[in-house]
Design a protein around this motif. Structure first.
Motif, PDB file in Angstrom:
ATOM      1  N   ALA A   1      -8.692  20.892   2.820  1.00  0.00           N
ATOM      2  CA  ALA A   1      -9.692  20.583   3.841  1.00  0.00           C
ATOM      3  C   ALA A   1     -10.658  19.509   3.361  1.00  0.00           C
ATOM      4  O   ALA A   1     -10.999  18.577   4.111  1.00  0.00           O
ATOM      5  CB  ALA A   1     -10.453  21.851   4.223  1.00  0.00           C
ATOM      6  N   LEU A   2     -11.094  19.602   2.110  1.00  0.00           N
ATOM      7  CA  LEU A   2     -12.006  18.589   1.565  1.00  0.00           C
ATOM      8  C   LEU A   2     -11.331  17.233   1.484  1.00  0.00           C
ATOM      9  O   LEU A   2     -11.961  16.197   1.724  1.00  0.00           O
ATOM     10  CB  LEU A   2     -12.491  19.018   0.183  1.00  0.00           C
ATOM     11  CG  LEU A   2     -13.427  20.227   0.138  1.00  0.00           C
ATOM     12  CD1 LEU A   2     -13.704  20.629  -1.305  1.00  0.00           C
ATOM     13  CD2 LEU A   2     -14.740  19.921   0.860  1.00  0.00           C
ATOM     14  N   ASP A   3     -10.059  17.217   1.149  1.00  0.00           N
ATOM     15  CA  ASP A   3      -9.353  15.945   1.061  1.00  0.00           C
ATOM     16  C   ASP A   3      -9.223  15.292   2.427  1.00  0.00           C
ATOM     17  O   ASP A   3      -9.309  14.065   2.559  1.00  0.00           O
ATOM     18  CB  ASP A   3      -7.962  16.165   0.453  1.00  0.00           C
ATOM     19  CG  ASP A   3      -7.330  14.859  -0.010  1.00  0.00           C
ATOM     20  OD1 ASP A   3      -7.691  14.376  -1.104  1.00  0.00           O
ATOM     21  OD2 ASP A   3      -6.490  14.308   0.729  1.00  0.00           O
ATOM     22  N   GLU A   4      -9.029  16.101   3.464  1.00  0.00           N
ATOM     23  CA  GLU A   4      -8.977  15.555   4.819  1.00  0.00           C
ATOM     24  C   GLU A   4     -10.332  15.011   5.242  1.00  0.00           C
ATOM     25  O   GLU A   4     -10.422  14.023   5.977  1.00  0.00           O
ATOM     26  CB  GLU A   4      -8.512  16.638   5.799  1.00  0.00           C
ATOM     27  CG  GLU A   4      -7.071  17.076   5.622  1.00  0.00           C
ATOM     28  CD  GLU A   4      -6.094  15.949   5.901  1.00  0.00           C
ATOM     29  OE1 GLU A   4      -6.356  15.145   6.813  1.00  0.00           O
ATOM     30  OE2 GLU A   4      -5.067  15.872   5.198  1.00  0.00           O
ATOM     31  N   MET A   5     -11.416  15.634   4.770  1.00  0.00           N
ATOM     32  CA  MET A   5     -12.756  15.190   5.143  1.00  0.00           C
ATOM     33  C   MET A   5     -13.238  14.017   4.306  1.00  0.00           C
ATOM     34  O   MET A   5     -13.868  13.087   4.831  1.00  0.00           O
ATOM     35  CB  MET A   5     -13.743  16.359   4.976  1.00  0.00           C
ATOM     36  CG  MET A   5     -13.535  17.516   5.909  1.00  0.00           C
ATOM     37  SD  MET A   5     -14.735  18.838   5.561  1.00  0.00           S
ATOM     38  CE  MET A   5     -14.227  20.083   6.732  1.00  0.00           C
ATOM     39  N   PHE A   6     -12.977  14.072   3.005  1.00  0.00           N
ATOM     40  CA  PHE A   6     -13.584  13.115   2.075  1.00  0.00           C
ATOM     41  C   PHE A   6     -12.556  12.351   1.246  1.00  0.00           C
ATOM     42  O   PHE A   6     -12.908  11.754   0.240  1.00  0.00           O
ATOM     43  CB  PHE A   6     -14.532  13.849   1.120  1.00  0.00           C
ATOM     44  CG  PHE A   6     -15.590  14.640   1.809  1.00  0.00           C
ATOM     45  CD1 PHE A   6     -16.722  14.022   2.324  1.00  0.00           C
ATOM     46  CD2 PHE A   6     -15.466  16.014   1.957  1.00  0.00           C
ATOM     47  CE1 PHE A   6     -17.708  14.752   2.966  1.00  0.00           C
ATOM     48  CE2 PHE A   6     -16.445  16.763   2.596  1.00  0.00           C
ATOM     49  CZ  PHE A   6     -17.567  16.116   3.100  1.00  0.00           C
ATOM     50  N   GLY A   7     -11.301  12.365   1.624  1.00  0.00           N
ATOM     51  CA  GLY A   7     -10.270  11.669   0.863  1.00  0.00           C
ATOM     52  C   GLY A   7     -10.513  10.170   0.827  1.00  0.00           C
ATOM     53  O   GLY A   7     -11.181   9.595   1.683  1.00  0.00           O
ATOM     54  N   GLY A   8     -10.023   9.526  -0.208  1.00  0.00           N
ATOM     55  CA  GLY A   8     -10.199   8.085  -0.341  1.00  0.00           C
ATOM     56  C   GLY A   8     -11.560   7.700  -0.862  1.00  0.00           C
ATOM     57  O   GLY A   8     -11.993   6.559  -0.691  1.00  0.00           O
ATOM     58  N   GLY A   9     -12.236   8.671  -1.501  1.00  0.00           N
ATOM     59  CA  GLY A   9     -13.515   8.340  -2.126  1.00  0.00           C
ATOM     60  C   GLY A   9     -14.712   8.477  -1.220  1.00  0.00           C
ATOM     61  O   GLY A   9     -15.821   8.157  -1.601  1.00  0.00           O
TER      62      GLY A   9
END
Length: 215
Positions: A193-201
């Motif tokens: 979930a965090l990667d979907e929200m804040f992925g790519g830095g």
């Protein structure tokens, strides 16, 4: 090239003391190594190893990030363990974690924190759902996912999961520490979930972790 998975550590001889008996009653946090890459060709996702270097979980996403509505966490054999699904018609970035293939009960709600203060260290709020909601308080995610330095904390401020950098490897490989109170699958579900929200830095520019577990 540095190894993605951790080296296995030989177990130390067990001491027959009160301390060792207490340690047996309270299992230590699990240490996972997360590789932000699918083992399948032309596919996004994650590959997760346990502390011995064995494959623990996998995530294989065929849809692009813009079109992705859900992400499935699987075991080694490909059995769905959790389904992380985007909440439609939400004012903020909002994902719900379901048990199994997504047809079962919801477990956690993960909502991106919205604040006018750029210095806020809070990334997201995690709310238990279903039968767990009555006895569990809300968690808060603090730190910086983009820098691979964030923690999921309970109402007392104790970390139940942490994302940490893995030395000399890069941002696509990092450590995930999962407390038994949360469990390894749910800790990895929160990472998704965090990667979907804040992925790519993207996300918080600050890392203000109070260390709970030693490195």
């Amino acid at each position: 090239m540095p190894k993605v998975h951790p080296n296995a550590v030989a177990p130390e001889p067990a001491a027959t003391t009160t301390t060792s008996r207490a340690a047996e009653e309270e299992p230590p946090p699990a240490l996972l190594t997360v590789w932000r890459k699918s083992l399948l060709f032309n596919c996004d996702g994650f590959t997760v190893f346990d502390a011995k270097g064995n494959l623990a979980f996998r995530v294989d996403c065929y849809a692009s990030a813009r079109r992705r509505a859900e992400v499935v966490l699987m075991d080694v054999a490909g059995k769905p363990l959790l389904t992380v699904r985007r909440k439609r018609l939400s004012l903020t970035d909002h994902w719900v974690i379901y048990d199994g293939d997504g047809t079962a009960r919801p477990l956690l709600s993960v909502r991106r924190h919205v604040s006018l203060r750029s210095s806020s260290k809070t990334l997201a709020h995690v709310t238990p759902l279903g039968s767990a909601a009555a006895s569990a308080a809300e968690y808060v995610v603090e730190g910086s996912y983009g820098r691979r330095a964030c923690a999921v904390r309970d109402a007392r401020g104790d970390a139940v999961a942490e994302v940490r950098r893995k030395e000399s490897v890069g941002d696509d490989v990092f450590r995930l520490v999962a407390d038994p109170r949360l469990g390894e699958p749910l800790a990895m579900g929160l990472v998704i979930a965090l990667d979907e929200m804040f992925g790519g830095g993207r996300g918080s520019a600050r890392s203000l972790l109070r260390r709970t577990w030693s490195a």
